[in-house]
Design an enzyme around this catalytic site. Structure first.
Site, mmCIF file in Angstrom:
data_model
loop_
_atom_site.group_PDB
_atom_site.id
_atom_site.type_symbol
_atom_site.label_atom_id
_atom_site.label_comp_id
_atom_site.label_asym_id
_atom_site.label_seq_id
_atom_site.Cartn_x
_atom_site.Cartn_y
_atom_site.Cartn_z
ATOM 1 C CB THR A 210 -0.970 -0.014 1.204
ATOM 2 O OG1 THR A 210 -1.940 1.038 1.046
ATOM 3 C CG2 THR A 210 -0.245 0.158 2.521
ATOM 4 C CG ASN A 211 -0.623 4.646 -1.101
ATOM 5 O OD1 ASN A 211 -1.350 5.254 -0.321
ATOM 6 N ND2 ASN A 211 -1.086 4.094 -2.225
ATOM 7 C CG ASP A 212 3.370 6.471 3.850
ATOM 8 O OD1 ASP A 212 3.180 5.452 4.529
ATOM 9 O OD2 ASP A 212 4.508 6.874 3.532
#
Length: 406
Positions: A210-212
């Site tokens: 995923t990402n932030d």
């Protein structure tokens, strides 16, 4: 300033144990700056006293058609003409049936029948009553007549078991009324599709890529668009945020789910705002059991493949009159990369930010963006709250909406 400030709100309280919640609703309406007058049915008075509402509203409470307190006016017509917004909370099956069938035999139904202002109804009754075909027919008839509703909740009922039919919380009713009282803008009646959050791509049952992204930027945009009158569908990847009031939420997890949701909803939308942080790659294979660390596997190779390019797909579906807004999170060559994306994805607006800068981009409460569009110099904001940035973006988008309609 509240949109209800200095507005005249007539609150109708009918027979339900939930009538006590209307006392708090009265308080909230007064705090929002509204002038509140209360009408109570005889059944409502069995649960709560008129004096309680009189103290909170600072106005006398109407309970009878034959009060005769204003000799120079017909009470129910005077109140109906005074009303900017009518709220029926709690709304029993009885009052719903009367409104749907044109029956006016008490002060509440008589005054509502004479009211031309918008009416917001918050049903409250036992689940079995709510699901009765007759009640459902009445609800459908009122919806067709233009009456607005606050859906009842599910929870512990007075009968001692869980079910649907609980009166919506006073804060929810107030929020729905504030949405109803929004001034008309270029967004009024526009269907806007907003995506938000960061997609997740599974490696195994306990791990994902995923990402932030926190979803805050997309949620701020959805909130701002709702406040300006848009009909907003929010396609949300996982976040820790509460859904903005007034949005229709479509939850998704993976990029493919997000792509499918956009493909489904975009043809019916006027505007697409792609604020979601989409994973560019996903594992080529996702295993069904947790990958275990053993003495034999000091290293692990993870093969990745590209995910669907959602904006590219949207560009192929785009019809004349639709507007698309994209986002570009960059760490270098901000304007060059953003300009390329603006053109290649057939976007009307591109919101670019340099996420390598402090306070900008993912997972924070602030942002600084550069807004690009065709035939106009880029607009760069200061480092401000994401709520403020959302307002600036929606302002720029409004210019495009105006030009499309001009």
């Amino acid at each position: 300033m509240s949109m209800l400030n200095d507005k005249n709100v007539a609150l109708y309280v009918t027979g339900s144990i939930a009538a006590y919640k209307s006392l708090y609703l009265t308080r909230l309406l007064v705090k929002a700056g509204a002038h509140v007058r209360v009408v109570m049915t005889p059944a409502a008075q069995a649960f709560v006293t008129p004096m309680s509402f009189q103290v909170l509203s600072k106005n006398s409470v109407l309970t009878s058609v034959f009060n005769g307190k204003t000799p120079t006016a017909v009470d129910h017509i005077e109140l109906a003409d005074w009303t900017d917004y009518a709220v029926v909370a709690p709304a029993s099956a009885d009052i719903i049936g009367k409104l749907a069938n044109g029956i006016a035999d008490d002060m509440a139904s008589l005054t509502l029948m004479a009211t031309t202002a918008p009416i917001l109804v918050a049903p409250a009754m036992n689940e079995h009553m709510l699901n009765q075909p007759a009640v459902q027919r009445n609800l459908a008839a009122l919806t067709a007549d233009g009456v607005h509703f606050v859906a009842p909740g599910t929870g512990f009922l007075a009968e001692g078991y869980n079910g649907q039919g609980r009166l919506a919380e006073p804060e929810t009713i107030l929020a729905e009324l504030q949405l109803l009282s929004r001034p008309k803008t270029v967004y009024t009646g526009k269907k806007v599709l907003v995506t938000a959050g960061g997609t997740r791509e599974r490696i195994d049952p306990v791990r994902f890529i995923t990402n932030d992204s926190s979803g805050k930027m997309g949620y701020a945009l959805a909130t701002e668009l709702v406040a300006r009158g848009a009909d907003v569908t929010l396609i949300s990847a996982p976040t820790k945020l509460a859904a903005p009031t007034g949005t229709h939420v479509v939850p998704v997890t993976t990029t493919e789910e997000l792509a499918e949701a956009v493909t489904t909803h975009f043809p019916k939308a006027d505007i697409l705002v792609m604020a979601a942080a989409v994973a560019d790659f996903r594992p080529k294979t996702s295993v069904t059991q947790k990958i275990k660390k053993t003495s034999d596997n000091d290293e692990m190779t993870l093969s990745l493949v590209k995910t669907t390019d959602i904006l590219k797909t949207a560009a192929t579906l785009k019809r004349p009159g639709q507007l698309t807004v994209g986002f570009a999170a960059e760490t270098q060559n901000l304007i060059a990369n953003a300009t390329k994306k603006l053109t290649s994805k057939a976007l009307d607006l591109l919101i670019a930010n340099d996420v390598s800068q402090p306070g900008v981009g993912f997972n924070g409460d602030t942002n600084q963006v550069t807004i690009l569009s065709k035939n106009k110099a880029p607009v760069t904001t200061a480092l401000v709250s994401k709520t403020a940035v959302a307002g600036i973006i929606v302002d720029e988008l409004e210019r495009l909406v105006d030009s499309k309609e001009g």
